[in-house]
Motif scaffolding. Sequence first.
Motif, mmCIF file in Angstrom:
data_model
loop_
_atom_site.group_PDB
_atom_site.id
_atom_site.type_symbol
_atom_site.label_atom_id
_atom_site.label_comp_id
_atom_site.label_asym_id
_atom_site.label_seq_id
_atom_site.Cartn_x
_atom_site.Cartn_y
_atom_site.Cartn_z
ATOM 1 N N ARG A 286 -7.579 10.214 -23.435
ATOM 2 C CA ARG A 286 -8.704 10.189 -22.527
ATOM 3 C C ARG A 286 -8.786 11.472 -21.716
ATOM 4 N N PRO A 287 -9.986 11.755 -21.209
ATOM 5 C CA PRO A 287 -10.115 12.898 -20.302
ATOM 6 C C PRO A 287 -9.270 12.666 -19.057
ATOM 7 N N ARG A 288 -8.940 13.731 -18.405
ATOM 8 C CA ARG A 288 -8.090 13.671 -17.230
ATOM 9 C C ARG A 288 -8.637 12.737 -16.149
ATOM 10 N N LYS A 289 -9.989 12.780 -15.955
ATOM 11 C CA LYS A 289 -10.590 11.971 -14.898
ATOM 12 C C LYS A 289 -10.336 10.484 -15.130
ATOM 13 N N GLN A 290 -10.432 10.045 -16.403
ATOM 14 C CA GLN A 290 -10.210 8.629 -16.686
ATOM 15 C C GLN A 290 -8.755 8.250 -16.449
ATOM 16 N N ASP A 291 -7.845 9.154 -16.790
ATOM 17 C CA ASP A 291 -6.429 8.872 -16.514
ATOM 18 C C ASP A 291 -6.218 8.622 -15.031
ATOM 19 N N ILE A 295 -5.012 5.237 -12.884
ATOM 20 C CA ILE A 295 -3.915 5.197 -11.899
ATOM 21 C C ILE A 295 -4.409 4.602 -10.580
ATOM 22 N N ILE A 296 -5.646 4.987 -10.181
ATOM 23 C CA ILE A 296 -6.209 4.418 -8.946
ATOM 24 C C ILE A 296 -6.357 2.914 -9.074
ATOM 25 N N ASP A 297 -6.842 2.440 -10.244
ATOM 26 C CA ASP A 297 -6.973 0.986 -10.454
ATOM 27 C C ASP A 297 -5.630 0.298 -10.251
ATOM 28 N N ARG A 298 -4.573 0.890 -10.812
ATOM 29 C CA ARG A 298 -3.243 0.273 -10.704
ATOM 30 C C ARG A 298 -2.776 0.215 -9.243
ATOM 31 N N HIS A 299 -3.004 1.312 -8.521
ATOM 32 C CA HIS A 299 -2.586 1.330 -7.112
ATOM 33 C C HIS A 299 -3.421 0.349 -6.279
ATOM 34 N N ASP A 300 -4.722 0.231 -6.592
ATOM 35 C CA ASP A 300 -5.552 -0.731 -5.858
ATOM 36 C C ASP A 300 -5.055 -2.159 -6.075
ATOM 37 N N ARG A 301 -4.633 -2.453 -7.306
ATOM 38 C CA ARG A 301 -4.060 -3.780 -7.577
ATOM 39 C C ARG A 301 -2.834 -4.012 -6.719
ATOM 40 N N GLN A 302 -1.983 -2.982 -6.611
ATOM 41 C CA GLN A 302 -0.763 -3.133 -5.814
ATOM 42 C C GLN A 302 -1.105 -3.329 -4.335
ATOM 43 N N ILE A 303 -2.137 -2.603 -3.860
ATOM 44 C CA ILE A 303 -2.553 -2.760 -2.455
ATOM 45 C C ILE A 303 -3.020 -4.195 -2.208
ATOM 46 N N LEU A 304 -3.863 -4.724 -3.122
ATOM 47 C CA LEU A 304 -4.388 -6.077 -2.932
ATOM 48 C C LEU A 304 -3.285 -7.131 -3.040
ATOM 49 N N THR A 305 -2.325 -6.902 -3.952
ATOM 50 C CA THR A 305 -1.207 -7.842 -4.058
ATOM 51 C C THR A 305 -0.400 -7.856 -2.766
ATOM 52 N N ALA A 306 -0.116 -6.667 -2.218
ATOM 53 C CA ALA A 306 0.635 -6.593 -0.961
ATOM 54 C C ALA A 306 -0.152 -7.229 0.178
ATOM 55 N N LEU A 307 -1.481 -7.020 0.161
ATOM 56 C CA LEU A 307 -2.320 -7.604 1.211
ATOM 57 C C LEU A 307 -2.302 -9.131 1.123
ATOM 58 N N GLY A 308 -2.312 -9.651 -0.112
ATOM 59 C CA GLY A 308 -2.238 -11.104 -0.275
ATOM 60 C C GLY A 308 -0.949 -11.661 0.296
ATOM 61 N N HIS A 309 0.180 -10.983 0.021
ATOM 62 C CA HIS A 309 1.467 -11.432 0.579
ATOM 63 C C HIS A 309 1.433 -11.352 2.110
ATOM 64 N N ARG A 310 0.816 -10.270 2.638
ATOM 65 C CA ARG A 310 0.781 -10.107 4.094
ATOM 66 C C ARG A 310 -0.019 -11.227 4.748
ATOM 67 N N ILE A 311 -1.138 -11.602 4.158
ATOM 68 C CA ILE A 311 -1.961 -12.668 4.735
ATOM 69 C C ILE A 311 -1.226 -14.002 4.690
ATOM 70 N N ASP A 312 -0.483 -14.239 3.611
ATOM 71 C CA ASP A 312 0.320 -15.473 3.538
ATOM 72 C C ASP A 312 1.312 -15.544 4.695
ATOM 73 N N ILE A 313 1.984 -14.409 4.950
ATOM 74 C CA ILE A 313 2.963 -14.386 6.043
ATOM 75 C C ILE A 313 2.261 -14.585 7.387
ATOM 76 N N ALA A 314 1.102 -13.924 7.562
ATOM 77 C CA ALA A 314 0.351 -14.060 8.817
ATOM 78 C C ALA A 314 -0.047 -15.518 9.041
ATOM 79 N N ARG A 315 -0.442 -16.183 7.953
ATOM 80 C CA ARG A 315 -0.837 -17.595 8.075
ATOM 81 C C ARG A 315 0.354 -18.462 8.502
ATOM 82 N N ARG A 316 1.546 -18.141 7.924
ATOM 83 C CA ARG A 316 2.745 -18.920 8.296
ATOM 84 C C ARG A 316 3.122 -18.678 9.748
ATOM 85 N N ILE A 317 2.987 -17.407 10.205
ATOM 86 C CA ILE A 317 3.273 -17.105 11.611
ATOM 87 C C ILE A 317 2.280 -17.844 12.510
#
Length: 375
Positions: A286-291, A295-317
């Motif tokens: 693929r062209p460089r831009k698509q690569d 990578i941005i898609d993968r990092h966004d997934r990680q951000i949303l996964t971490a945010l989901g865990h954070r909200i769970d903890i906030a709800r428990r608190i």
Amino acid sequence: MKMTIVGCGLIGGSVALALKHRRPEWTVACLDLPGRLPALEEAAVSGCLGTMDDAGAHLPDSDLVLVATPVQALPDTLGRLAPFLRPGAIVTDVGSTKKRIMDEAPGLLPPGVHFIGGHPMAGSERSGVEAADPLLFNGRVYALCPYADTPPEALLALIELVETLRATPVTIDPEEHDRIMAMVSHLPQLIAVALMHSAAAGDAEHAMLQTLAGRGFLDMTRLAASDYGIWRGILETNAGPIREAAARFGESLGLLTTRMLDDEAAAAWDRAGKRRRKMGPETLARPRKQDLRSIIDRHDRQILTALGHRIDIARRIGRLKKRQSAPVTDGEREKRMMFERRDWGQSLGLPEELVDELFAVIVRHSVRIQSEPAE
């Protein structure tokens, strides 16, 4: 709908987390080894945890049972679950081989219980519920192996589960599944281990492998970090097709190594390259831009996964604060928190206004969630 997941590692835990967010009306019980329960609790996969000793409390009213144990443990696990399963229940697995368990399952389960083999084409070299990810199955193929007499409503129920995980269901014959997996999954795993093993042996004199290994070598040997304990059962239950695939690979490698400067080797190389470039977008050159976007898609997934865990903890608190009649907001705590986040952001080269705006939104939503009336 009640579902019981037996074995909450990477796959089982990821299924539980996905259903927690997308099917909150379902009851999902997670059974695992006693020593793994603290990790399951920490990962917040479900509020209904137990061990196999609790199978009698959960299975009799479960509509769907997903067994996510290693392949070699599947027959024994099905045998232990059988006394508690109700007629009409659907049982599925996530094993990487299908022929053997499809042959054995009917003799292990009581009449009226419907077994349908399953295999999500998703995973990681990491393992355990600590690596569980509710987005693990997004856009991935999920193989389903029904019997000829599987009731359509049972297959449709499992297809609905797969689509809830945002995967793409594909029905396939178990023998065909295993032959294909031997080529595209099991043999590549062996090749990765063999390549790493031979490179390490060849590096004994130079000790420069770690210094000089490039991106291509690291990509090709990534699978070598996988756990042998998990792979042993896969190799045992699909030995024949794997050996056939390895024999074909040996012939191809032999052609390239013995005749690497011949026209025949060049033609084989050209055919392989053309076929490879026709495969899916993740596999195309693929062209460089698509690569970079990938990578941005993968990092966004990680951000949303971490945010989901954070909200769970906030709800428990929030629940703890309600029980203690403590205020939801704490101005001093928020000031300290923002100061720390700015400091962390600065160390990563992030603009201060980005960090401030991001955490202002996160804190505002955490306060809102903690202020919601108790259920």
